[in-house]
Write a protein that holds these residues in place. Sequence first.
Motif, PDB file in Angstrom:
ATOM      1  N   HIS A  93       0.829  -1.205   0.000  1.00 39.70           N
ATOM      2  CA  HIS A  93       0.000   0.000   0.000  1.00 39.70           C
ATOM      3  C   HIS A  93       0.864   1.256   0.000  1.00 39.70           C
ATOM      4  O   HIS A  93       2.090   1.172   0.171  1.00 39.70           O
ATOM      5  CB  HIS A  93      -0.945   0.009   1.206  1.00 39.70           C
ATOM      6  CG  HIS A  93      -0.237   0.009   2.533  1.00 39.70           C
ATOM      7  ND1 HIS A  93       0.272  -1.133   3.125  1.00 39.70           N
ATOM      8  CD2 HIS A  93       0.058   1.020   3.398  1.00 39.70           C
ATOM      9  CE1 HIS A  93       0.842  -0.830   4.268  1.00 39.70           C
ATOM     10  NE2 HIS A  93       0.732   0.477   4.469  1.00 39.70           N
ATOM     11  N   HIS A 139       0.781   5.630   1.329  1.00 43.22           N
ATOM     12  CA  HIS A 139       0.106   6.713   2.061  1.00 43.22           C
ATOM     13  C   HIS A 139       0.476   8.019   1.369  1.00 43.22           C
ATOM     14  O   HIS A 139       1.676   8.325   1.243  1.00 43.22           O
ATOM     15  CB  HIS A 139       0.571   6.765   3.522  1.00 43.22           C
ATOM     16  CG  HIS A 139       0.447   5.452   4.242  1.00 43.22           C
ATOM     17  ND1 HIS A 139      -0.749   5.001   4.745  1.00 43.22           N
ATOM     18  CD2 HIS A 139       1.369   4.496   4.533  1.00 43.22           C
ATOM     19  CE1 HIS A 139      -0.557   3.809   5.314  1.00 43.22           C
ATOM     20  NE2 HIS A 139       0.718   3.484   5.208  1.00 43.22           N
ATOM     21  N   CYS A 156       7.577   5.737   6.872  1.00 41.75           N
ATOM     22  CA  CYS A 156       7.126   5.356   5.522  1.00 41.75           C
ATOM     23  C   CYS A 156       6.921   6.654   4.753  1.00 41.75           C
ATOM     24  O   CYS A 156       5.968   7.394   5.010  1.00 41.75           O
ATOM     25  CB  CYS A 156       5.811   4.585   5.595  1.00 41.75           C
ATOM     26  SG  CYS A 156       5.817   3.224   6.783  1.00 41.75           S
ATOM     27  N   HIS A 204       4.836   0.011   0.185  1.00 38.34           N
ATOM     28  CA  HIS A 204       5.423  -0.746   1.295  1.00 38.34           C
ATOM     29  C   HIS A 204       4.384  -1.649   1.945  1.00 38.34           C
ATOM     30  O   HIS A 204       3.200  -1.580   1.620  1.00 38.34           O
ATOM     31  CB  HIS A 204       6.011   0.222   2.335  1.00 38.34           C
ATOM     32  CG  HIS A 204       4.952   0.989   3.084  1.00 38.34           C
ATOM     33  ND1 HIS A 204       4.271   2.046   2.527  1.00 38.34           N
ATOM     34  CD2 HIS A 204       4.423   0.831   4.317  1.00 38.34           C
ATOM     35  CE1 HIS A 204       3.390   2.514   3.404  1.00 38.34           C
ATOM     36  NE2 HIS A 204       3.454   1.792   4.494  1.00 38.34           N
ATOM     37  N   HIS A 217       3.779  -3.836   6.060  1.00 39.57           N
ATOM     38  CA  HIS A 217       4.307  -4.131   7.398  1.00 39.57           C
ATOM     39  C   HIS A 217       3.514  -5.254   8.023  1.00 39.57           C
ATOM     40  O   HIS A 217       2.331  -5.425   7.715  1.00 39.57           O
ATOM     41  CB  HIS A 217       4.345  -2.892   8.315  1.00 39.57           C
ATOM     42  CG  HIS A 217       3.438  -1.760   7.957  1.00 39.57           C
ATOM     43  ND1 HIS A 217       2.271  -1.501   8.616  1.00 39.57           N
ATOM     44  CD2 HIS A 217       3.539  -0.815   6.981  1.00 39.57           C
ATOM     45  CE1 HIS A 217       1.700  -0.427   8.090  1.00 39.57           C
ATOM     46  NE2 HIS A 217       2.418   0.006   7.083  1.00 39.57           N
ATOM     47  N   GLN A 240       3.615   7.934   6.644  1.00 41.43           N
ATOM     48  CA  GLN A 240       3.144   7.277   7.869  1.00 41.43           C
ATOM     49  C   GLN A 240       4.325   7.062   8.806  1.00 41.43           C
ATOM     50  O   GLN A 240       5.448   6.809   8.365  1.00 41.43           O
ATOM     51  CB  GLN A 240       2.527   5.913   7.506  1.00 41.43           C
ATOM     52  CG  GLN A 240       1.993   5.109   8.677  1.00 41.43           C
ATOM     53  CD  GLN A 240       1.527   3.726   8.236  1.00 41.43           C
ATOM     54  OE1 GLN A 240       2.148   3.093   7.401  1.00 41.43           O
ATOM     55  NE2 GLN A 240       0.417   3.265   8.796  1.00 41.43           N
TER      56      GLN A 240
HETATM   57 MN    MN Z   1       1.790   1.714   5.883  1.00 41.11          MN
END
Ligand code: MN
Length: 156
Positions: free
Chosen positions: A74, A76, A109, A115, A117, A80
């Motif tokens: 995903h 942002h 991020c 990326h 997690h 983030q």
């Molecule tokens: Mn993220």
Amino acid sequence: MKRIIIIAIISICLFHLGSQAQDTTSGTIFPKGTKTTANFTGTVWVKTLVPIDSTFHCVVGTVTFEPGARSYWHTHNAGQILLVTDGTGYTQEKGKAIRVVHKGDTIICPPNVEHWHGAAPGSSMTHISIIPNADKGVVTWLRPVTDQEYNGPKAN
Ligand code: MN
């Protein structure tokens, strides 16, 4: 004398109960929240701590990944910040090796960098997620992280 012994026994019992209660919450700072399946692989718990609003423009939440669980790839729009509060996990930016992270680690991020997690295979992982400038967009979900990607090279 009898009275003192009884008080001592009660004190020991209360102390024991107290330490047990602490043990069951060790590593759990914030509520775990509710199980979610959308955009994650495996078992993941999400709790929003600060919802988006027009004062702070910042979304804060806690995410707990059970062993092996991870987010989809995903981005942002505004980036983030992740603060690992418990366990051991993985995070990866597209084109880079997986970074192994532990309780106490900070993950940045950058905006619009693909990326993911999640937890390591043998440990759960909990992180606080902070999304600043959330009016620019919170998250854009892409596709699942394959097992091959999850088991790929580690940077550390
Ligand atoms: Mn993220």
